[in-house]
Motif scaffolding. Structure first.
Motif, short mmCIF file in Angstrom:
data_model
loop_
_atom_site.label_atom_id
_atom_site.label_comp_id
_atom_site.label_asym_id
_atom_site.label_seq_id
_atom_site.Cartn_x
_atom_site.Cartn_y
_atom_site.Cartn_z
N LEU A 1 94.20 -0.68 132.66
CA LEU A 1 95.35 -1.49 132.25
C LEU A 1 95.36 -1.81 130.76
O LEU A 1 96.23 -2.53 130.29
N ASN A 2 94.36 -1.30 130.03
CA ASN A 2 94.26 -1.54 128.58
C ASN A 2 94.13 -3.04 128.27
O ASN A 2 94.67 -3.52 127.27
N LYS A 3 93.43 -3.76 129.14
CA LYS A 3 93.21 -5.19 128.92
C LYS A 3 91.93 -5.37 128.11
O LYS A 3 90.88 -4.85 128.48
N PRO A 4 91.98 -6.07 127.00
CA PRO A 4 90.79 -6.22 126.16
C PRO A 4 89.67 -6.98 126.88
O PRO A 4 89.92 -7.91 127.65
N GLU B 1 85.37 -3.43 132.28
CA GLU B 1 85.64 -2.09 131.74
C GLU B 1 86.71 -1.36 132.54
O GLU B 1 87.51 -0.62 131.98
N LEU C 1 89.95 -2.63 131.31
CA LEU C 1 90.19 -2.06 129.99
C LEU C 1 90.69 -0.63 130.11
O LEU C 1 91.70 -0.25 129.51
N ASN C 2 90.02 0.17 130.93
CA ASN C 2 90.36 1.59 131.05
C ASN C 2 91.67 1.84 131.80
O ASN C 2 92.41 2.76 131.45
#
Length: 71
Positions: free
Chosen positions: A34-37, A28, A31-32
């Motif tokens: 680096l916007n990595k899924p 998470e 994700l938050n």
């Protein structure tokens, strides 16, 4: 596709729930920040025997004993 390798000492009995929380938290964070899924992020936790871990030029048990003696 981020790959994160976390190494911890094999002491204290890290539980499956704790490891799951680490995996979720790290995923998470990526994700938050680096916007990595989530489905493209790989997290591996390696548990290392205490005698195979060193810090400050000493095996970790000796290092801890030395630090404790300072207090």
């Amino acid at each position: 596709m981020p790959y994160v390798n976390i190494k911890i000492t094999r002491e204290g009995g890290t539980t499956r729930a704790q490891k799951a929380a680490i995996i979720k938290g790290v995923s998470e964070l990526l994700l938050n920040v680096l916007n990595k899924p989530l489905n493209a992020t790989f997290v591996v936790i390696d548990e290392v025997e205490l005698e195979d871990w060193g810090v400050g030029g000493l095996p970790v048990e000796e290092y801890r004993a030395a630090e404790k003696a300072k207090t």
